[in-house]
Motif scaffolding. Structure first.
Motif, short mmCIF file in Angstrom:
data_model
loop_
_atom_site.label_atom_id
_atom_site.label_comp_id
_atom_site.label_asym_id
_atom_site.label_seq_id
_atom_site.Cartn_x
_atom_site.Cartn_y
_atom_site.Cartn_z
N LEU A 97 44.03 34.62 48.40
CA LEU A 97 42.89 35.42 48.86
C LEU A 97 43.38 36.81 49.23
O LEU A 97 44.56 36.97 49.59
CB LEU A 97 42.31 34.83 50.16
N TYR A 98 42.47 37.78 49.23
CA TYR A 98 42.81 39.09 49.77
C TYR A 98 43.43 38.90 51.17
O TYR A 98 42.91 38.12 51.98
CB TYR A 98 41.55 39.97 49.84
N GLY A 99 44.54 39.59 51.46
CA GLY A 99 45.26 39.41 52.72
C GLY A 99 44.39 39.62 53.95
O GLY A 99 44.58 38.98 54.99
N VAL A 169 31.38 33.01 47.41
CA VAL A 169 32.28 33.54 46.37
C VAL A 169 32.48 35.04 46.57
O VAL A 169 31.51 35.80 46.60
CB VAL A 169 31.70 33.28 44.95
N ASP A 170 33.73 35.45 46.71
CA ASP A 170 34.05 36.88 46.76
C ASP A 170 34.15 37.35 45.30
O ASP A 170 35.06 36.97 44.57
CB ASP A 170 35.37 37.09 47.52
N ASN A 171 33.19 38.18 44.90
CA ASN A 171 33.06 38.60 43.50
C ASN A 171 33.55 40.03 43.28
O ASN A 171 33.17 40.68 42.31
CB ASN A 171 31.57 38.48 43.09
N THR A 172 34.39 40.50 44.21
CA THR A 172 34.83 41.90 44.18
C THR A 172 35.50 42.28 42.87
O THR A 172 35.25 43.35 42.32
CB THR A 172 35.81 42.15 45.35
N PHE A 173 36.39 41.41 42.34
CA PHE A 173 37.22 41.79 41.20
C PHE A 173 36.43 41.98 39.90
O PHE A 173 36.83 42.75 39.05
CB PHE A 173 38.34 40.76 40.98
N LEU A 174 35.34 41.24 39.71
CA LEU A 174 34.60 41.38 38.45
C LEU A 174 33.32 42.19 38.59
O LEU A 174 32.80 42.70 37.60
CB LEU A 174 34.29 40.01 37.85
N SER A 322 44.06 49.44 47.51
CA SER A 322 42.67 49.46 47.02
C SER A 322 42.64 49.33 45.50
O SER A 322 43.68 49.25 44.84
CB SER A 322 41.88 50.68 47.47
N LEU A 323 41.43 49.30 44.98
CA LEU A 323 41.25 48.97 43.56
C LEU A 323 39.83 49.32 43.15
O LEU A 323 38.97 49.62 43.99
CB LEU A 323 41.50 47.47 43.34
N GLY A 324 39.62 49.29 41.84
CA GLY A 324 38.25 49.38 41.32
C GLY A 324 37.74 50.79 41.10
O GLY A 324 36.63 50.98 40.62
C1 LIG Z 1 38.83 40.71 47.10
C2 LIG Z 1 38.59 41.55 48.31
N1 LIG Z 1 37.68 41.17 49.20
C3 LIG Z 1 37.42 41.90 50.32
C4 LIG Z 1 38.13 43.05 50.59
C5 LIG Z 1 37.85 43.83 51.86
O1 LIG Z 1 37.09 44.95 51.58
P1 LIG Z 1 37.13 46.31 52.45
O2 LIG Z 1 38.48 46.91 52.23
O3 LIG Z 1 36.00 47.11 51.87
O4 LIG Z 1 36.91 45.93 53.86
C6 LIG Z 1 39.10 43.49 49.68
C7 LIG Z 1 39.86 44.72 49.95
O5 LIG Z 1 40.81 45.06 49.28
C8 LIG Z 1 39.35 42.72 48.51
O6 LIG Z 1 40.27 43.08 47.62
#
Ligand SMILES: Cc1ncc(COP(=O)(O)O)c(C=O)c1O
Length: 377
Positions: A97-99, A169-174, A322-324
């Motif tokens: 998971l994201y740290g 579900v954390d859908n940040t990557f896609l 960061s990313l995206g």
């Molecule tokens: C997968 C994922 N979820 C959540 C977060 C947290 O988001 P934020 O940095 O906008 O607080 C991040 C940050 O890198 C992330 O990569």
């Protein structure tokens, strides 16, 4: 409405009385009442703000949710979702998971009485085995950060339903451009809006998207009470970013596919983690549950020295967390995004001193490759 159109026009495009093509920034903390017991529908910007509301409508439409709530950061959104649970509740989480999520669960939520079991969620039997009588939810990232593990969302949703658990579900990557977890059975979708939705490395934001009105009501209560809302100006920047989500996602993925192929044949690269490579364990599941593979790549160099050399020698690529965004960034997960994870846990996952993570941007792929080539030489 097609996803490309929603990105540009929002869920239901309306201009105000001036005909303004873009959504105005309602930079106000509060709203005047016309009389006792009367409201324009807006009372105080922590609760509702017209600019934020437009953004929330767009994100809800993109994720096929009943509601989307815009928070000040991704972590604020995940923290608010944790408020749905009570002391004694248990949650099964991905072990990759994201740290920051790992830190929230183990240092804040546990202090508040929640318990967590981290499992490799690509293994469905392992998920089942770790469900306890007090379990209330399953929380996954797919692809996961940083090892790009792919979890079968629809299969996990079946397990969650059978045990009456929420699937988050954390859908940040896609981003919703490539993947819609609610269509596959998820109850809540999380986003760091800071990443692909914003897309320009200039704004922090977070979203919680709900699949039911009941969950939306509970989360809106937490949102207005805790107060980590997105400002009107940042809401505007997110609306602006989302207008180009589709072309950014497509072009960044095109670059990532070229880069992953190039990295895979480089003699100093020992492993490439990218779901778009047919050799990746999750390639077939990705093709089934998503419309693309995204543009996040992790790779393992042949030594710690090579990893340091790359970070110090890149010129075009920026060594940053960061990313995206449109700029290609390179990250050292061990020291940056995942620094708070205990070393033994980190190492077991492959997050070691040789692992680097790339967020592939919009530059010409040849220029990104040339930069990495000179850094690896
Ligand atoms: C997968 C994922 N979820 C959540 C977060 C947290 O988001 P934020 O940095 O906008 O607080 C991040 C940050 O890198 C992330 O990569």
């Amino acid at each position: 409405m097609d996803i490309n159109t929603i990105c540009v026009h929002g869920s239901a495009h309306k201009t105000d009385y001036t005909g303004s093509v873009t959504v105005p920034i309602y930079q106000t903390a509060t709203f005047a009442h016309l009389g006792v017991g009367q409201s324009t529908g807006y009372d105080y910007s922590r609760l509702q703000n017209p600019t934020r509301e437009q953004l929330e409508n767009v994100v809800a439409a993109l994720e096929h949710g009943t509601d989307a709530i815009a928070f000040s950061t991704g972590m604020a959104a995940i923290s608010a979702v944790m408020e749905l649970f009570e002391a004694g509740d248990h949650i099964v989480i991905s072990d990759d998971l994201y740290g920051g999520s790992h830190r929230l669960f183990h240092h804040i939520s546990e202090k508040n009485g929640l318990t967590f079991t981290a499992v490799n969620t690509t293994d469905l039997l392992l998920i089942e085995k770790n469900i306890q009588p007090q379990s209330k939810a399953i929380f996954i990232e797919t692809p996961s950060n940083p090892m790009m593990q792919i979890t079968d969302i629809a299969e996990v949703a079946k397990i969650a339903k059978a045990h009456r658990l929420l699937l988050i579900v954390d859908n940040t990557f896609l981003s919703p451009y490539f993947q819609n977890p609610i269509d596959l059975g998820a109850d809540i979708v999380m986003h760091s809006g800071t990443k692909y939705l914003g897309g320009h490395n200039d704004t922090l934001a977070g979203f919680a998207v709900t699949a039911s009105n009941e969950l939306s009501e509970k989360l809106r209560f937490i949102f207005k009470t805790v107060g980590a809302c997105l400002s009107p100006f940042d809401s505007y920047l997110l609306i602006r970013g989302i207008k180009t989500l589709s072309i950014r996602m497509e072009r960044q993925q095109e670059n990532a596919l070229k880069l992953a192929g190039w990295l895979a044949q480089h003699p100093k690269i020992k492993a490439v983690y990218y779901a778009g490579l047919p050799t990746h364990h999750g390639y077939e599941i990705s093709k089934r549950q998503a419309r693309g593979f995204g543009s996040m790549i992790s790779f393992e160099t042949d030594s710690e020295q090579t990893a340091h050399q790359v970070l110090e020698r890149v010129k075009l690529i920026l060594f940053a967390e960061s990313l995206g965004g449109v700029e290609t960034l390179i990250t050292y997960p061990m020291l940056q995004t995942h620094a708070d994870i205990p070393a033994s846990e980190r190492e077991a996952k492959g997050i070691n001193e040789r692992l680097l993570r790339l967020s592939v941007g919009l530059e010409a792929s040849d220029d990104i490759i040339a930069d990495l080539e000179q850094a690896l030489r």
